[in-house]
Design a protein around this motif. Structure first.
Motif, PDB file in Angstrom:
ATOM      1  N   ALA A  94       0.850  -1.188   0.000  1.00  0.00           N
ATOM      2  CA  ALA A  94       0.000   0.000   0.000  1.00  0.00           C
ATOM      3  C   ALA A  94       0.884   1.234   0.000  1.00  0.00           C
ATOM      4  N   VAL A  95       0.244   2.377  -0.182  1.00  0.00           N
ATOM      5  CA  VAL A  95       0.903   3.656   0.080  1.00  0.00           C
ATOM      6  C   VAL A  95       0.649   3.993   1.544  1.00  0.00           C
ATOM      7  N   TYR A  96       1.732   4.227   2.271  1.00  0.00           N
ATOM      8  CA  TYR A  96       1.645   4.526   3.699  1.00  0.00           C
ATOM      9  C   TYR A  96       1.854   6.020   3.904  1.00  0.00           C
ATOM     10  N   SER A  97       0.963   6.599   4.718  1.00  0.00           N
ATOM     11  CA  SER A  97       1.042   8.028   5.008  1.00  0.00           C
ATOM     12  C   SER A  97       0.986   8.256   6.508  1.00  0.00           C
ATOM     13  N   CYS A  98       1.723   9.250   6.954  1.00  0.00           N
ATOM     14  CA  CYS A  98       1.578   9.674   8.346  1.00  0.00           C
ATOM     15  C   CYS A  98       0.764  10.969   8.378  1.00  0.00           C
ATOM     16  N   ALA A  99       0.144  11.204   9.511  1.00  0.00           N
ATOM     17  CA  ALA A  99      -0.726  12.359   9.625  1.00  0.00           C
ATOM     18  C   ALA A  99      -0.786  12.806  11.075  1.00  0.00           C
ATOM     19  N   ALA A 100      -1.118  14.075  11.269  1.00  0.00           N
ATOM     20  CA  ALA A 100      -1.246  14.653  12.604  1.00  0.00           C
ATOM     21  C   ALA A 100      -2.716  14.923  12.884  1.00  0.00           C
ATOM     22  N   GLY A 101      -3.179  14.453  14.036  1.00  0.00           N
ATOM     23  CA  GLY A 101      -4.596  14.653  14.346  1.00  0.00           C
ATOM     24  C   GLY A 101      -4.949  14.090  15.689  1.00  0.00           C
ATOM     25  N   TYR A 102      -5.890  13.153  15.705  1.00  0.00           N
ATOM     26  CA  TYR A 102      -6.458  12.655  16.948  1.00  0.00           C
ATOM     27  C   TYR A 102      -6.479  11.135  16.985  1.00  0.00           C
ATOM     28  N   CYS A 103      -5.815  10.593  18.020  1.00  0.00           N
ATOM     29  CA  CYS A 103      -5.804   9.148  18.266  1.00  0.00           C
ATOM     30  C   CYS A 103      -6.759   8.915  19.428  1.00  0.00           C
ATOM     31  N   THR A 104      -7.811   8.159  19.219  1.00  0.00           N
ATOM     32  CA  THR A 104      -8.858   8.049  20.224  1.00  0.00           C
ATOM     33  C   THR A 104      -8.334   7.481  21.536  1.00  0.00           C
ATOM     34  N   LEU A 105      -9.059   7.790  22.590  1.00  0.00           N
ATOM     35  CA  LEU A 105      -8.688   7.302  23.916  1.00  0.00           C
ATOM     36  C   LEU A 105      -9.093   5.857  24.123  1.00  0.00           C
ATOM     37  N   TYR A 106      -9.870   5.329  23.170  1.00  0.00           N
ATOM     38  CA  TYR A 106     -10.322   3.953  23.264  1.00  0.00           C
ATOM     39  C   TYR A 106      -9.629   3.159  22.173  1.00  0.00           C
ATOM     40  N   ASP A 107      -9.807   1.893  22.160  1.00  0.00           N
ATOM     41  CA  ASP A 107      -9.112   1.034  21.213  1.00  0.00           C
ATOM     42  C   ASP A 107      -9.863   1.017  19.883  1.00  0.00           C
ATOM     43  N   ASP A 108      -9.994   2.193  19.296  1.00  0.00           N
ATOM     44  CA  ASP A 108     -10.659   2.351  18.014  1.00  0.00           C
ATOM     45  C   ASP A 108      -9.658   2.802  16.966  1.00  0.00           C
ATOM     46  N   PRO A 109      -9.868   2.423  15.719  1.00  0.00           N
ATOM     47  CA  PRO A 109      -8.910   2.827  14.685  1.00  0.00           C
ATOM     48  C   PRO A 109      -8.942   4.329  14.456  1.00  0.00           C
ATOM     49  N   PRO A 110      -7.801   4.907  14.121  1.00  0.00           N
ATOM     50  CA  PRO A 110      -7.782   6.337  13.779  1.00  0.00           C
ATOM     51  C   PRO A 110      -8.605   6.572  12.518  1.00  0.00           C
ATOM     52  N   GLN A 111      -9.292   7.691  12.511  1.00  0.00           N
ATOM     53  CA  GLN A 111     -10.165   8.031  11.386  1.00  0.00           C
ATOM     54  C   GLN A 111      -9.540   9.147  10.563  1.00  0.00           C
ATOM     55  N   PRO A 112      -9.450   8.977   9.252  1.00  0.00           N
ATOM     56  CA  PRO A 112      -8.797  10.000   8.423  1.00  0.00           C
ATOM     57  C   PRO A 112      -9.389  11.391   8.605  1.00  0.00           C
ATOM     58  N   TYR A 113     -10.703  11.499   8.822  1.00  0.00           N
ATOM     59  CA  TYR A 113     -11.326  12.822   8.919  1.00  0.00           C
ATOM     60  C   TYR A 113     -10.909  13.559  10.184  1.00  0.00           C
ATOM     61  N   GLU A 114     -10.260  12.872  11.114  1.00  0.00           N
ATOM     62  CA  GLU A 114      -9.792  13.534  12.337  1.00  0.00           C
ATOM     63  C   GLU A 114      -8.321  13.916  12.240  1.00  0.00           C
ATOM     64  N   TYR A 115      -7.755  13.793  11.053  1.00  0.00           N
ATOM     65  CA  TYR A 115      -6.353  14.148  10.848  1.00  0.00           C
ATOM     66  C   TYR A 115      -6.286  15.285   9.843  1.00  0.00           C
ATOM     67  N   HIS A 116      -5.593  16.341  10.243  1.00  0.00           N
ATOM     68  CA  HIS A 116      -5.669  17.593   9.479  1.00  0.00           C
ATOM     69  C   HIS A 116      -4.415  17.891   8.664  1.00  0.00           C
ATOM     70  N   TYR A 117      -3.335  17.239   9.015  1.00  0.00           N
ATOM     71  CA  TYR A 117      -2.081  17.454   8.296  1.00  0.00           C
ATOM     72  C   TYR A 117      -1.551  16.092   7.858  1.00  0.00           C
ATOM     73  N   TRP A 118      -1.160  16.009   6.570  1.00  0.00           N
ATOM     74  CA  TRP A 118      -0.770  14.737   5.986  1.00  0.00           C
ATOM     75  C   TRP A 118       0.566  14.855   5.270  1.00  0.00           C
ATOM     76  N   GLY A 119       1.285  13.759   5.287  1.00  0.00           N
ATOM     77  CA  GLY A 119       2.460  13.659   4.444  1.00  0.00           C
ATOM     78  C   GLY A 119       2.061  13.220   3.044  1.00  0.00           C
ATOM     79  N   GLN A 120       3.064  13.105   2.171  1.00  0.00           N
ATOM     80  CA  GLN A 120       2.788  12.798   0.770  1.00  0.00           C
ATOM     81  C   GLN A 120       2.636  11.295   0.515  1.00  0.00           C
ATOM     82  N   GLY A 121       3.081  10.489   1.478  1.00  0.00           N
ATOM     83  CA  GLY A 121       2.960   9.045   1.333  1.00  0.00           C
ATOM     84  C   GLY A 121       4.222   8.407   0.796  1.00  0.00           C
ATOM     85  N   THR A 122       4.407   7.143   1.134  1.00  0.00           N
ATOM     86  CA  THR A 122       5.545   6.369   0.635  1.00  0.00           C
ATOM     87  C   THR A 122       5.045   4.968   0.287  1.00  0.00           C
TER      88      THR A 122
END
Length: 128
Positions: A94-122
């Motif tokens: 896959a293309v892997y990207s890092c992003a800055a945003g919100y990691c939930t306090l519960y054991d739920d997957p991070p949601q793209p819509y809660e991340y506001h800054y993204w890298g270009q991917g590798t």
């Protein structure tokens, strides 16, 4: 200016390892939670892992498909977040990207819509 730059992707055989790096500028891991996402062709973007800016907010999250194989970590001195990927499988391609945003306090997957800054991917390609 907030920037995230990924590196470390490549082609590896099944069972091999890669370490992805996400170098931050304009902010630090004290300011935002950091997540790793991946997107394979024809599939939706998937939250792979995330870590809290404050470790007191909880342990890192790992998707069930990567738990035990991937590890997220950071180096404050280098302002870099890593994703160590071991025992890679073809389905990890896959293309892997890092992003800055919100990691939930519960054991739920991070949601793209809660991340506001993204890298270009590798690109990560795992051959069988």
């Amino acid at each position: 200016e907030v920037q995230l730059v990924e590196s470390g992707g490549g082609l590896v055989q099944a069972g091999g390892s890669l370490r992805l790096s996400c170098t931050l500028s304009g902010f630090t891991t004290d300011d935002h939670d950091i997540g790793w996402f991946r997107q394979a062709p024809g599939k939706e973007r998937e939250g792979v892992s995330c870590m809290h800016r404050d470790e007191r907010d909880g342990h890192p999250y790992y998707a069930p498909s990567v738990k035990g194989r991937f590890t997220i970590s950071n180096n404050d001195a280098k302002n870099t977040v890593y994703l160590q990927m071991n025992n890679l499988k073809p389905e990890d391609t896959a293309v892997y990207s890092c992003a800055a945003g919100y990691c939930t306090l519960y054991d739920d997957p991070p949601q793209p819509y809660e991340y506001h800054y993204w890298g270009q991917g590798t690109q990560v390609t795992v051959s069988s």
